[in-house]
Motif scaffolding. Structure first.
Motif, PDB file in Angstrom:
ATOM      1  N   SER A  36       0.883  -1.216   0.125  1.00  0.00           N
ATOM      2  CA  SER A  36       0.032   0.044  -0.061  1.00  0.00           C
ATOM      3  C   SER A  36       0.755   1.218  -0.064  1.00  0.00           C
ATOM      4  CB  SER A  36      -0.836   0.064   1.277  1.00  0.00           C
ATOM      5  OG  SER A  36      -1.519   1.321   1.483  1.00  0.00           O
ATOM      6  N   LYS A  37       0.312   2.297  -0.630  1.00  0.00           N
ATOM      7  CA  LYS A  37       1.017   3.554  -0.560  1.00  0.00           C
ATOM      8  C   LYS A  37       0.196   4.433   0.178  1.00  0.00           C
ATOM      9  CE  LYS A  37       4.458   2.900  -4.199  1.00  0.00           C
ATOM     10  NZ  LYS A  37       5.007   3.556  -5.321  1.00  0.00           N
ATOM     11  N   ASP A  38      -0.743   4.121   1.093  1.00  0.00           N
ATOM     12  CA  ASP A  38      -1.731   4.916   1.812  1.00  0.00           C
ATOM     13  C   ASP A  38      -0.954   5.764   2.572  1.00  0.00           C
ATOM     14  OD1 ASP A  38      -3.669   6.067   3.300  1.00  0.00           O
ATOM     15  OD2 ASP A  38      -4.314   4.504   4.063  1.00  0.00           O
ATOM     16  N   PRO A  39      -0.835   7.182   2.779  1.00  0.00           N
ATOM     17  CA  PRO A  39      -0.088   8.033   3.520  1.00  0.00           C
ATOM     18  C   PRO A  39      -0.468   8.023   4.901  1.00  0.00           C
ATOM     19  CG  PRO A  39      -0.804   9.229   1.756  1.00  0.00           C
ATOM     20  CD  PRO A  39      -1.427   8.123   1.763  1.00  0.00           C
ATOM     21  N   GLN A  40      -1.572   7.668   5.385  1.00  0.00           N
ATOM     22  CA  GLN A  40      -2.155   7.631   6.705  1.00  0.00           C
ATOM     23  C   GLN A  40      -1.747   6.197   7.319  1.00  0.00           C
ATOM     24  OE1 GLN A  40      -4.063   9.933   8.519  1.00  0.00           O
ATOM     25  NE2 GLN A  40      -3.468   8.451  10.255  1.00  0.00           N
ATOM     26  N   LEU A  41      -1.757   5.143   6.536  1.00  0.00           N
ATOM     27  CA  LEU A  41      -1.292   3.925   7.097  1.00  0.00           C
ATOM     28  C   LEU A  41       0.113   4.059   7.337  1.00  0.00           C
ATOM     29  CD1 LEU A  41      -1.712   0.471   5.606  1.00  0.00           C
ATOM     30  CD2 LEU A  41       0.438   1.216   5.876  1.00  0.00           C
ATOM     31  N   VAL A  42       1.127   4.682   6.456  1.00  0.00           N
ATOM     32  CA  VAL A  42       2.321   4.844   6.680  1.00  0.00           C
ATOM     33  C   VAL A  42       2.849   5.548   8.045  1.00  0.00           C
ATOM     34  CG1 VAL A  42       4.502   5.921   6.074  1.00  0.00           C
ATOM     35  CG2 VAL A  42       3.250   4.480   4.282  1.00  0.00           C
ATOM     36  N   ALA A  43       1.925   6.725   8.044  1.00  0.00           N
ATOM     37  CA  ALA A  43       1.759   7.320   9.491  1.00  0.00           C
ATOM     38  C   ALA A  43       1.515   6.844  10.694  1.00  0.00           C
ATOM     39  CB  ALA A  43       0.922   8.714   9.192  1.00  0.00           C
ATOM     40  N   ASP A  44       0.493   5.729  10.690  1.00  0.00           N
ATOM     41  CA  ASP A  44       0.100   5.042  11.703  1.00  0.00           C
ATOM     42  C   ASP A  44       1.364   3.998  12.126  1.00  0.00           C
ATOM     43  OD1 ASP A  44      -2.094   6.432  11.933  1.00  0.00           O
ATOM     44  OD2 ASP A  44      -3.471   4.942  11.116  1.00  0.00           O
ATOM     45  N   ILE A  45       1.665   3.504  11.247  1.00  0.00           N
ATOM     46  CA  ILE A  45       2.968   2.309  11.368  1.00  0.00           C
ATOM     47  C   ILE A  45       4.192   3.111  11.745  1.00  0.00           C
ATOM     48  CG2 ILE A  45       4.171   0.380  10.536  1.00  0.00           C
ATOM     49  CD1 ILE A  45       1.089  -0.063  10.671  1.00  0.00           C
ATOM     50  N   LEU A  46       4.431   4.221  11.293  1.00  0.00           N
ATOM     51  CA  LEU A  46       5.670   4.858  11.658  1.00  0.00           C
ATOM     52  C   LEU A  46       5.463   5.207  13.379  1.00  0.00           C
ATOM     53  CD1 LEU A  46       6.458   7.547   9.053  1.00  0.00           C
ATOM     54  CD2 LEU A  46       7.889   5.646   9.876  1.00  0.00           C
ATOM     55  N   ARG A  47       4.302   5.587  13.828  1.00  0.00           N
ATOM     56  CA  ARG A  47       3.936   5.876  15.193  1.00  0.00           C
ATOM     57  C   ARG A  47       4.182   4.555  15.969  1.00  0.00           C
ATOM     58  NH1 ARG A  47      -0.004   8.942  12.911  1.00  0.00           N
ATOM     59  NH2 ARG A  47       0.315  10.953  13.092  1.00  0.00           N
ATOM     60  N   ALA A  48       3.783   3.369  15.154  1.00  0.00           N
ATOM     61  CA  ALA A  48       3.932   2.162  15.939  1.00  0.00           C
ATOM     62  C   ALA A  48       5.524   1.921  16.300  1.00  0.00           C
ATOM     63  CB  ALA A  48       3.270   1.204  15.159  1.00  0.00           C
ATOM     64  N   VAL A  49       6.265   2.116  15.230  1.00  0.00           N
ATOM     65  CA  VAL A  49       7.748   1.910  15.372  1.00  0.00           C
ATOM     66  C   VAL A  49       8.347   2.873  16.420  1.00  0.00           C
ATOM     67  CG1 VAL A  49       9.951   2.084  13.968  1.00  0.00           C
ATOM     68  CG2 VAL A  49       7.955   1.009  13.127  1.00  0.00           C
ATOM     69  N   ASP A  50       8.070   4.065  16.425  1.00  0.00           N
ATOM     70  CA  ASP A  50       8.398   5.124  17.482  1.00  0.00           C
ATOM     71  C   ASP A  50       8.030   4.713  18.698  1.00  0.00           C
ATOM     72  OD1 ASP A  50       9.786   7.711  17.707  1.00  0.00           O
ATOM     73  OD2 ASP A  50       7.689   8.466  18.315  1.00  0.00           O
ATOM     74  N   LYS A  51       7.053   3.843  19.196  1.00  0.00           N
ATOM     75  CA  LYS A  51       6.540   3.168  20.532  1.00  0.00           C
ATOM     76  C   LYS A  51       7.455   2.084  20.896  1.00  0.00           C
ATOM     77  CE  LYS A  51       1.759   5.131  20.318  1.00  0.00           C
ATOM     78  NZ  LYS A  51       0.344   4.743  20.280  1.00  0.00           N
ATOM     79  N   ILE A  52       8.105   1.584  20.117  1.00  0.00           N
ATOM     80  CA  ILE A  52       8.738   0.474  20.501  1.00  0.00           C
ATOM     81  C   ILE A  52       9.723   0.460  21.718  1.00  0.00           C
ATOM     82  CG2 ILE A  52      10.814   0.382  18.850  1.00  0.00           C
ATOM     83  CD1 ILE A  52       8.532  -2.655  19.554  1.00  0.00           C
ATOM     84  N   SER A  53      10.426   1.524  21.714  1.00  0.00           N
ATOM     85  CA  SER A  53      11.359   1.823  22.970  1.00  0.00           C
ATOM     86  C   SER A  53      10.527   2.051  24.249  1.00  0.00           C
ATOM     87  CB  SER A  53      12.218   2.871  22.399  1.00  0.00           C
ATOM     88  OG  SER A  53      11.452   4.345  22.231  1.00  0.00           O
ATOM     89  N   LYS A  54       9.266   2.335  24.060  1.00  0.00           N
ATOM     90  CA  LYS A  54       8.164   2.841  25.432  1.00  0.00           C
ATOM     91  C   LYS A  54       7.507   1.904  25.565  1.00  0.00           C
ATOM     92  CE  LYS A  54       8.579   7.582  23.084  1.00  0.00           C
ATOM     93  NZ  LYS A  54       8.854   7.230  21.851  1.00  0.00           N
ATOM     94  N   LYS A  55       6.941   0.934  24.937  1.00  0.00           N
ATOM     95  CA  LYS A  55       5.933  -0.165  25.038  1.00  0.00           C
ATOM     96  C   LYS A  55       6.425  -1.509  24.455  1.00  0.00           C
ATOM     97  CE  LYS A  55       1.494   1.146  24.469  1.00  0.00           C
ATOM     98  NZ  LYS A  55       0.327   1.743  24.008  1.00  0.00           N
ATOM     99  N   SER A  56       5.974  -2.451  25.094  1.00  0.00           N
ATOM    100  CA  SER A  56       6.094  -3.783  24.968  1.00  0.00           C
ATOM    101  C   SER A  56       5.528  -4.107  23.403  1.00  0.00           C
ATOM    102  CB  SER A  56       5.707  -4.944  25.888  1.00  0.00           C
ATOM    103  OG  SER A  56       4.218  -4.968  25.608  1.00  0.00           O
ATOM    104  N   LYS A  57       6.238  -5.228  22.553  1.00  0.00           N
ATOM    105  CA  LYS A  57       5.705  -5.341  21.257  1.00  0.00           C
ATOM    106  C   LYS A  57       4.351  -6.042  21.173  1.00  0.00           C
ATOM    107  CE  LYS A  57       7.344  -9.271  19.289  1.00  0.00           C
ATOM    108  NZ  LYS A  57       7.786 -10.068  18.514  1.00  0.00           N
ATOM    109  N   ASP A  58       4.118  -6.598  22.497  1.00  0.00           N
ATOM    110  CA  ASP A  58       2.839  -7.287  22.343  1.00  0.00           C
ATOM    111  C   ASP A  58       1.686  -5.932  22.595  1.00  0.00           C
ATOM    112  OD1 ASP A  58       3.627  -9.887  22.220  1.00  0.00           O
ATOM    113  OD2 ASP A  58       3.575 -10.256  24.320  1.00  0.00           O
TER     114      ASP A  58
END
Length: 427
Positions: A172-194
């Protein structure tokens, strides 16, 4: 009487630490050719919403002024500096600007971060180039060196690289999808993967695909290590990232590594991004930055690119304390002490004379006994003690506070050439 939640007063020792970092930062940024500026602490709310939209209101202080205008307190320096540069049509480029001061964020207070805190910041505006990015990272590395901090690692990445991988995985090249997943990546140092997987599964995202992205974000190391463990040919901007590392090596910056988990949370980043860590600390990022050409475009300047970095001063101070680095209050401070009330007048005269000679001088104003005066002078380089017996002979006692040694000195010598007598290197 209490302060609002998340606010604090900055007292003597804290201000010494802040000024210590400010001094090193201003000296270094000047060395690299950055012009110091203090952008307005209050912006129009619409300015701060330029890239992030109304969602930014949840993270900042905003209100209506007496003219019924919607305004807000600055949450960083980048927005104000970019607004300023974008308005200067005749400004010579590249423009290199630095800033240091307080910013406001309506975040949850945490260790090393109140809702009012201090930042240092450097920005380069002009034609986009890897050398501009390398210069920002080089200055950042040198600043931590100058503060004598050890174990500092600078993790670099490229937003295009991560975005291209997200697009491949999700087809997909949906900008909103990319933005949401980037936020998920940014959270990995603060929250558990699960926890992240559960949160984004509830938003409708495929947990298997998201898990691949989170695994990808754990890749870090040298160029050789990354290429050995991952097929980088499928990644956009990989060669650009390699060129940046090459430029940094050429500049003698060796504490850099690639980290695919660095994406930076703010929406305006558009290219290279990086964060700075003490690898032996749990405090989190000490500084972060990257390229943000989309922000200058949002301000109406299609012709200007931008890259910069900002560091959290209080968090750096905590790191210095963890490493046992304590800035001196003043290596050249002098205290004038007196034995009794009769000696106070002479002592006051000496203190005034020293100050006229641009020598930092302390003297007790409340008539404390000599023992108390001495206790308050422990961080001075020397103490000048005015005592009756010595004064009769035209002398005072000079005490070296580092080793406790004492000698008698003619008052005339102190009045004629105090810097020479006290062996001080003063401006």
């Amino acid at each position: 009487m209490e302060l609002p939640r998340g606010m604090k007063d900055f007292e003597g020792r804290e201000n010494v630490n802040i000024e210590h970092i400010r001094s090193h930062f201003k000296q270094l940024s000047s060395l690299y050719g950055f012009s110091f500026m203090d952008p307005s602490p209050i912006e129009l709310l619409s300015t701060l919403e330029t890239k992030s939209g109304p969602a930014i209101r949840d993270e900042i202080y905003y209100f209506k002024d007496k003219g019924d205008r919607e305004v807000a307190l600055r949450f960083d320096f980048t927005m104000g500096l970019t607004r300023y540069v974008s308005s200067q049509k005749s400004m010579k480029l590249p423009a290199k600007i630095s800033a240091f001061g307080g910013v406001f964020r309506y975040d949850e207070p945490q260790k090393g971060r109140y809702r009012y805190f201090h930042q240092w910041d450097v920005e380069i505006y002009g034609k986009a180039s890897i050398e501009s990015e390398a210069e920002i990272i080089e200055l950042t590395s040198r600043l931590f060196d100058s503060l004598l901090l050890k174990n500092i690692t600078i993790d670099v990445n490229h937003r295009n690289l991560v975005e291209s991988y997200i697009n491949n995985i999700f087809d997909s090249k949906d900008p909103q999808l990319v933005a949401d997943i980037l936020r998920a990546v940014d959270k990995i140092s603060k929250k558990s993967k699960d926890d992240i997987l559960k949160e984004f599964q509830e938003k409708g995202y495929d947990s298997e695909k998201l898990e691949k992205i989170l695994e990808f974000s754990q890749i870090k190391g040298t160029i050789q290590q990354v290429e050995k463990n991952f097929d980088t040919k499928q990644l956009e901007s990989w060669d650009e990232l390699k060129s940046l590392i090459d430029s940094l090596e050429n500049r003698g910056v060796s504490n850099v590594r690639i980290n695919f988990g660095i994406v930076r949370g703010l929406d305006y980043y558009s290219g290279m991004v990086f964060e700075v860590f003490d690898k032996n600390s749990t405090l989190g990022a000490l500084a972060g930055g990257g390229r943000y050409d989309t922000l200058t475009k949002a301000f109406g300047r299609e012709d200007i690119g931008a890259t910069g970095v900002a560091g959290g001063v209080e968090r750096i101070i905590l790191t210095m304390q963890e490493q046992g680095i304590v800035p001196e209050l003043s290596q050249n401070r002098i205290s004038v002490l007196y034995i009794n009330d009769e000696m106070q007048k002479v002592a006051m005269s000496i203190a005034s004379l020293l100050r006229l000679n641009n020598i930092a001088t302390d003297i007790d104003l409340s008539g404390k006994n000599l023992k108390k005066q001495m206790e308050n002078a422990t961080e001075s380089r020397y103490c000048i003690i005015v005592a009756p017996k010595e004064l009769e002979n035209g002398k005072v006692v000079l005490r070296n506070m580092s080793d406790g040694s004492e000698s008698q000195v003619d008052i005339e010598k102190i009045t004629d050439d105090p810097k020479s007598v006290l062996n001080l290197e003063m401006p």
